[in-house]
Every structure is written in C-alpha cells, then in structure tokens.
Motif scaffolding. Structure first.
Motif, PDB file in Angstrom:
ATOM      1  N   LYS A  83       0.932  -1.153   0.104  1.00  0.00           N
ATOM      2  CA  LYS A  83      -0.039   0.126  -0.143  1.00  0.00           C
ATOM      3  C   LYS A  83       0.951   1.288   0.049  1.00  0.00           C
ATOM      4  N   LEU A  84       0.608   2.031  -0.868  1.00  0.00           N
ATOM      5  CA  LEU A  84       1.281   3.227  -1.068  1.00  0.00           C
ATOM      6  C   LEU A  84       0.857   4.406   0.133  1.00  0.00           C
ATOM      7  N   ARG A  85       2.055   4.994   0.561  1.00  0.00           N
ATOM      8  CA  ARG A  85       1.732   6.252   1.549  1.00  0.00           C
ATOM      9  C   ARG A  85       1.405   7.464   0.779  1.00  0.00           C
ATOM     10  N   ASN A  86       0.530   8.315   1.690  1.00  0.00           N
ATOM     11  CA  ASN A  86      -0.059   9.568   1.091  1.00  0.00           C
ATOM     12  C   ASN A  86       1.450  10.345   0.363  1.00  0.00           C
ATOM     13  N   SER A  87       2.291  10.482   0.859  1.00  0.00           N
ATOM     14  CA  SER A  87       3.511  10.961   0.142  1.00  0.00           C
ATOM     15  C   SER A  87       3.885  10.617  -1.057  1.00  0.00           C
ATOM     16  N   GLU A  88       3.573   9.361  -1.195  1.00  0.00           N
ATOM     17  CA  GLU A  88       4.059   8.603  -2.655  1.00  0.00           C
ATOM     18  C   GLU A  88       2.960   8.727  -3.749  1.00  0.00           C
ATOM     19  N   LEU A  89       1.623   9.423  -3.329  1.00  0.00           N
ATOM     20  CA  LEU A  89       0.686   9.419  -4.440  1.00  0.00           C
ATOM     21  C   LEU A  89       0.800  10.531  -5.645  1.00  0.00           C
ATOM     22  N   ASP A  90       1.889  11.472  -5.381  1.00  0.00           N
ATOM     23  CA  ASP A  90       2.187  12.252  -6.296  1.00  0.00           C
ATOM     24  C   ASP A  90       0.917  13.358  -6.587  1.00  0.00           C
ATOM     25  N   ARG A  91       0.294  13.600  -5.224  1.00  0.00           N
ATOM     26  CA  ARG A  91      -0.872  14.671  -5.417  1.00  0.00           C
ATOM     27  C   ARG A  91      -0.554  16.260  -5.722  1.00  0.00           C
ATOM     28  N   LEU A  92      -1.272  16.598  -6.636  1.00  0.00           N
ATOM     29  CA  LEU A  92      -1.151  18.139  -6.960  1.00  0.00           C
ATOM     30  C   LEU A  92      -1.336  18.848  -5.713  1.00  0.00           C
ATOM     31  N   ASN A  93      -0.753  19.995  -5.496  1.00  0.00           N
ATOM     32  CA  ASN A  93      -1.234  21.105  -4.483  1.00  0.00           C
ATOM     33  C   ASN A  93      -2.360  21.893  -4.915  1.00  0.00           C
ATOM     34  N   VAL A  94      -3.238  22.663  -4.464  1.00  0.00           N
ATOM     35  CA  VAL A  94      -4.304  23.388  -4.834  1.00  0.00           C
ATOM     36  C   VAL A  94      -3.830  24.243  -6.211  1.00  0.00           C
ATOM     37  N   ALA A  95      -2.728  25.089  -5.846  1.00  0.00           N
ATOM     38  CA  ALA A  95      -2.326  26.063  -6.969  1.00  0.00           C
ATOM     39  C   ALA A  95      -2.011  25.305  -8.310  1.00  0.00           C
ATOM     40  N   ASP A  96      -1.436  24.120  -8.149  1.00  0.00           N
ATOM     41  CA  ASP A  96      -0.964  23.396  -9.210  1.00  0.00           C
ATOM     42  C   ASP A  96      -2.113  22.658  -9.801  1.00  0.00           C
ATOM     43  N   PHE A  97      -2.984  22.391  -9.151  1.00  0.00           N
ATOM     44  CA  PHE A  97      -4.415  21.978  -9.617  1.00  0.00           C
ATOM     45  C   PHE A  97      -5.269  23.159 -10.535  1.00  0.00           C
ATOM     46  N   LYS A  98      -5.219  23.987  -9.849  1.00  0.00           N
ATOM     47  CA  LYS A  98      -5.961  25.325 -10.243  1.00  0.00           C
ATOM     48  C   LYS A  98      -5.123  25.458 -11.804  1.00  0.00           C
ATOM     49  N   ALA A  99      -3.719  25.458 -11.896  1.00  0.00           N
ATOM     50  CA  ALA A  99      -3.267  25.892 -13.198  1.00  0.00           C
ATOM     51  C   ALA A  99      -3.037  24.929 -14.341  1.00  0.00           C
ATOM     52  N   ALA A 100      -3.357  23.600 -13.616  1.00  0.00           N
ATOM     53  CA  ALA A 100      -3.311  22.112 -14.706  1.00  0.00           C
ATOM     54  C   ALA A 100      -4.498  22.267 -15.640  1.00  0.00           C
ATOM     55  N   ASN A 101      -4.165  21.593 -16.813  1.00  0.00           N
ATOM     56  CA  ASN A 101      -5.328  21.234 -17.948  1.00  0.00           C
ATOM     57  C   ASN A 101      -6.361  20.668 -17.222  1.00  0.00           C
ATOM     58  N   LYS A 102      -7.505  21.043 -17.623  1.00  0.00           N
ATOM     59  CA  LYS A 102      -8.642  20.382 -16.930  1.00  0.00           C
ATOM     60  C   LYS A 102      -9.195  19.447 -17.991  1.00  0.00           C
ATOM     61  N   THR A 103     -10.068  18.712 -17.339  1.00  0.00           N
ATOM     62  CA  THR A 103     -11.095  17.456 -18.050  1.00  0.00           C
ATOM     63  C   THR A 103     -12.166  18.478 -18.462  1.00  0.00           C
ATOM     64  N   PRO A 104     -12.598  18.482 -19.871  1.00  0.00           N
ATOM     65  CA  PRO A 104     -13.595  19.560 -20.345  1.00  0.00           C
ATOM     66  C   PRO A 104     -15.190  19.122 -20.021  1.00  0.00           C
ATOM     67  N   ILE A 105     -15.122  18.848 -18.971  1.00  0.00           N
ATOM     68  CA  ILE A 105     -16.557  18.660 -18.388  1.00  0.00           C
ATOM     69  C   ILE A 105     -16.996  19.713 -17.199  1.00  0.00           C
ATOM     70  N   ILE A 106     -18.132  20.015 -17.098  1.00  0.00           N
ATOM     71  CA  ILE A 106     -18.874  20.666 -16.160  1.00  0.00           C
ATOM     72  C   ILE A 106     -19.882  20.159 -15.494  1.00  0.00           C
ATOM     73  N   VAL A 107     -19.965  19.997 -14.385  1.00  0.00           N
ATOM     74  CA  VAL A 107     -20.952  19.361 -13.525  1.00  0.00           C
ATOM     75  C   VAL A 107     -22.098  20.159 -13.120  1.00  0.00           C
ATOM     76  N   VAL A 108     -23.209  19.952 -13.410  1.00  0.00           N
ATOM     77  CA  VAL A 108     -24.189  20.946 -12.746  1.00  0.00           C
ATOM     78  C   VAL A 108     -25.174  20.083 -11.729  1.00  0.00           C
ATOM     79  N   LEU A 109     -25.348  20.345 -10.579  1.00  0.00           N
ATOM     80  CA  LEU A 109     -26.071  19.935  -9.392  1.00  0.00           C
ATOM     81  C   LEU A 109     -27.277  20.634  -9.439  1.00  0.00           C
ATOM     82  N   ASP A 110     -28.471  20.211  -9.494  1.00  0.00           N
ATOM     83  CA  ASP A 110     -29.738  20.847  -9.433  1.00  0.00           C
ATOM     84  C   ASP A 110     -30.488  20.381  -8.375  1.00  0.00           C
TER      85      ASP A 110
END
Length: 180
Positions: A6-33
C-alpha cells in the motif's frame, strides 16, 4: 508476502491546490440541481477533483461551501475545484448552450442514450444531475442537448447522486482521454 504494498500519501504524487488550478482540466462541467444532501455535494466535489473537472455549478436548493457537512466529504476539494452558484438551472443550461456547450441530463427518459453507448463529440460539455428523489426537472431536460442513462439491471434502477456522478465522470473521463 504480497506483491502489493500500500502506498503512503506522500507517494501518491498529488497536486497542491495552486498546481491543480493551473493544470489542464477535463473539459466537463458538472451541474447539480436541487441536491438536498450536503454529503452528496461534498462527494461530488471530491469526485470532480479526482478527474480534474473544469467546474461545478450548484443550482436551486443545492447548498454551497463553506459548510461543515460539505467539507466533511469533500476533504478540501471545494478549494481546488472551481464552482459557482446559480439560482435557476434551466437558465444556466440556456446560457451554456449559447456559449456552445452542450448539456446532457443524467436521467431515465424515453429515447435516452445509454452511457456505454454515449460518445462525447463536442467538448467542453456539461452533465446535469438532479434531486435525489425527483431527478432532473423536465424543464431542465427540455433545455439539454440530450439525455444519458446509466444502464442498470437490478430491481431499484436508482443510484445515489454521488455514485451516479462517479460512474458518469469515470466513463466520460476515460472516453475523452482515449480521444486525446
């Protein structure tokens, strides 16, 4: 001894919030009604973060962050995923259409396209999820470019909104990734 450690959280190569905001996104918009459950809203944020979804629109009675019950299940995804509140979902779908974005209700209707048969052609696209009891409003369905149904073979033919979101986003993410 297993070959799977089992991988530790530190091994998961997670983006921080700033990098997430700057990264290319999957071109899907979710609408919750009109989503009643704050836990469902939080789960949708977390799933949208997992697939790096472009944006979430929260409409009608759907609660908005910050709220402790949303935060409990979102685990910080309300900070990473862009979101906006709109009072009227049908007006939002009309606006998205005018911007060239096709919206698809996730619902059981006559002539719906089964998710496994749906081939996204135009992106970005929006997927609309409705109230836990009443589903997507007919007036919103009428504004959409189409309807996608999740095939089900059990007795209930009903999935929780957060489960439906996970199934649909995974399927579309996979299909869009293969097209790229």
């Amino acid at each position: 001894m297993s070959d799977y450690r089992k991988l530790r959280n530190s091994e998961l190569d997670r983006l921080n919030v700033a990098d997430f905001k700057a990264a290319n996104k999957t071109p899907i918009i979710v609408v919750l009604d009109d989503i009643r459950s704050l836990n469902n809203v939080g789960s949708v944020f977390r799933t949208s973060d997992a697939f790096r979804i472009e944006k979430i629109y929260l409409c009608g009675i759907t609660a908005t962050p910050p709220h402790k019950d949303i935060q409990k299940t979102a685990l910080g995804a309300t900070d990473s995923v862009d979101w906006e509140y709109r009072e009227n979902c049908a007006e939002l779908i009309e606006q998205l259409s005018q911007e060239g974005i096709n919206s698809y209700a996730i619902e059981q209707t006559e002539n719906a396209t089964m998710l496994n048969d749906f081939a996204p052609e135009k992106t970005p696209m929006a997927v609309v999820f409705g109230n836990e009891v009443k589903g997507v409003q007919q007036k919103v369905i009428d504004q959409c470019a189409g309807v996608i149904e999740i095939p089900q073979i059990g007795t209930k033919h009903s999935l929780n909104i957060s489960v439906s979101t996970g199934v649909v986003l995974w399927d579309l993410f996979q299909k869009l990734s293969l097209k790229a």
